[in-house]
Design a protein around this motif. Sequence first.
Motif, mmCIF file in Angstrom:
data_model
loop_
_atom_site.group_PDB
_atom_site.id
_atom_site.type_symbol
_atom_site.label_atom_id
_atom_site.label_comp_id
_atom_site.label_asym_id
_atom_site.label_seq_id
_atom_site.Cartn_x
_atom_site.Cartn_y
_atom_site.Cartn_z
ATOM 1 N N ASP A 109 -7.313 -10.291 11.608
ATOM 2 C CA ASP A 109 -7.198 -8.835 11.502
ATOM 3 C C ASP A 109 -6.070 -8.439 10.560
ATOM 4 O O ASP A 109 -6.219 -7.537 9.736
ATOM 5 N N THR A 110 -4.955 -9.108 10.674
ATOM 6 C CA THR A 110 -3.809 -8.819 9.803
ATOM 7 C C THR A 110 -4.155 -9.128 8.357
ATOM 8 O O THR A 110 -3.842 -8.356 7.448
ATOM 9 N N LEU A 111 -4.819 -10.239 8.143
ATOM 10 C CA LEU A 111 -5.230 -10.624 6.795
ATOM 11 C C LEU A 111 -6.215 -9.605 6.226
ATOM 12 O O LEU A 111 -6.112 -9.210 5.056
ATOM 13 N N ALA A 112 -7.143 -9.151 7.042
ATOM 14 C CA ALA A 112 -8.127 -8.159 6.587
ATOM 15 C C ALA A 112 -7.426 -6.861 6.190
ATOM 16 O O ALA A 112 -7.781 -6.234 5.181
ATOM 17 N N VAL A 113 -6.435 -6.437 6.962
ATOM 18 C CA VAL A 113 -5.680 -5.222 6.650
ATOM 19 C C VAL A 113 -4.940 -5.397 5.331
ATOM 20 O O VAL A 113 -4.924 -4.492 4.481
ATOM 21 N N GLN A 114 -4.344 -6.550 5.130
ATOM 22 C CA GLN A 114 -3.622 -6.811 3.876
ATOM 23 C C GLN A 114 -4.563 -6.806 2.683
ATOM 24 O O GLN A 114 -4.240 -6.267 1.624
ATOM 25 N N ARG B 64 -7.448 -5.225 2.430
ATOM 26 C CA ARG B 64 -7.856 -3.838 2.171
ATOM 27 C C ARG B 64 -6.747 -3.054 1.475
ATOM 28 O O ARG B 64 -7.008 -2.272 0.564
ATOM 29 N N ALA B 65 -5.516 -3.268 1.886
ATOM 30 C CA ALA B 65 -4.381 -2.572 1.267
ATOM 31 C C ALA B 65 -4.235 -2.982 -0.194
ATOM 32 O O ALA B 65 -3.990 -2.133 -1.067
ATOM 33 N N GLU B 66 -4.398 -4.263 -0.477
ATOM 34 C CA GLU B 66 -4.311 -4.734 -1.861
ATOM 35 C C GLU B 66 -5.457 -4.184 -2.697
ATOM 36 O O GLU B 66 -5.258 -3.805 -3.856
ATOM 37 N N ARG C 31 -4.645 -0.549 -3.429
ATOM 38 C CA ARG C 31 -3.584 -0.464 -4.436
ATOM 39 C C ARG C 31 -4.142 -0.784 -5.825
ATOM 40 O O ARG C 31 -3.840 -0.108 -6.804
ATOM 41 N N TRP C 32 -5.011 -1.803 -5.909
ATOM 42 C CA TRP C 32 -5.608 -2.165 -7.193
ATOM 43 C C TRP C 32 -6.465 -1.017 -7.715
ATOM 44 O O TRP C 32 -6.378 -0.655 -8.893
ATOM 45 N N GLN C 33 -7.284 -0.411 -6.832
ATOM 46 C CA GLN C 33 -8.138 0.705 -7.245
ATOM 47 C C GLN C 33 -7.285 1.882 -7.708
ATOM 48 O O GLN C 33 -7.577 2.509 -8.734
ATOM 49 N N ARG C 34 -6.233 2.189 -6.991
ATOM 50 C CA ARG C 34 -5.353 3.300 -7.354
ATOM 51 C C ARG C 34 -4.709 3.037 -8.714
ATOM 52 O O ARG C 34 -4.619 3.931 -9.551
ATOM 53 N N ASP C 35 -4.273 1.800 -8.946
ATOM 54 C CA ASP C 35 -3.681 1.449 -10.237
ATOM 55 C C ASP C 35 -4.681 1.615 -11.375
ATOM 56 O O ASP C 35 -4.329 2.088 -12.458
ATOM 57 N N GLN C 36 -5.937 1.216 -11.130
ATOM 58 C CA GLN C 36 -6.973 1.356 -12.153
ATOM 59 C C GLN C 36 -7.232 2.822 -12.466
ATOM 60 O O GLN C 36 -7.359 3.216 -13.624
ATOM 61 N N ARG C 37 -7.292 3.630 -11.419
ATOM 62 C CA ARG C 37 -7.493 5.066 -11.620
ATOM 63 C C ARG C 37 -6.331 5.686 -12.375
ATOM 64 O O ARG C 37 -6.525 6.461 -13.308
ATOM 65 N N GLN C 38 -5.140 5.341 -11.964
ATOM 66 C CA GLN C 38 -3.962 5.918 -12.624
ATOM 67 C C GLN C 38 -3.958 5.563 -14.108
ATOM 68 O O GLN C 38 -3.683 6.415 -14.960
ATOM 69 N N ALA C 39 -4.287 4.335 -14.452
ATOM 70 C CA ALA C 39 -4.337 3.922 -15.860
ATOM 71 C C ALA C 39 -5.408 4.703 -16.617
ATOM 72 O O ALA C 39 -5.191 5.137 -17.756
ATOM 73 N N ALA C 40 -6.569 4.905 -15.985
ATOM 74 C CA ALA C 40 -7.650 5.651 -16.635
ATOM 75 C C ALA C 40 -7.258 7.108 -16.850
ATOM 76 O O ALA C 40 -7.489 7.674 -17.919
#
Length: 147
Positions: free
Chosen positions: A4-9, A11-13, A16-25
């Motif tokens: 469960d902890t690994l799954a949460v991590q 999802r968080a990563e 964060r990756w999606q947000r970074d991609q959006r911010q760059a775009a």
Amino acid sequence: MSADTLAVQVRAEDHRWQRDQRQAAYQAMLEADLRLTGVIGTFTTSGGSVVTDESRGLITTARGEVYGAVTLIEITGPQQVRTAAGLLLDSVSTLIAFQPVQRAQVNQWARALRRHEELRTRFRQAAREALGYVDLDDSTADDPGIE
């Protein structure tokens, strides 16, 4: 580490990756748009515009950057930002269609440029919302202890 902890991590990563991609775009869109309107503005005066091979080349290059940024936004989303980017792209096409600006068209071109600036502001607002940014004025307006 539990599953469960690994799954949460994970999802968080991913988030964060999606947000970074959006911010760059979104940043690419704003930079390309500012570059394009700057190039167009350089060749446009109150008497009209002068279109040379150099200015055509600069406009074509800058327009390509805007299209590239819109493509990234179409991939990264979300819909509200896609819509705002599409309206901004349409406005770019309008500004380019005015080139060269004839003396009789200067007022129309100025209105189109003001509209474009409004659409850029809307795009910026949609991007900020999608990224989860809130203006300090918005978040602290009801808190009298924060100035």
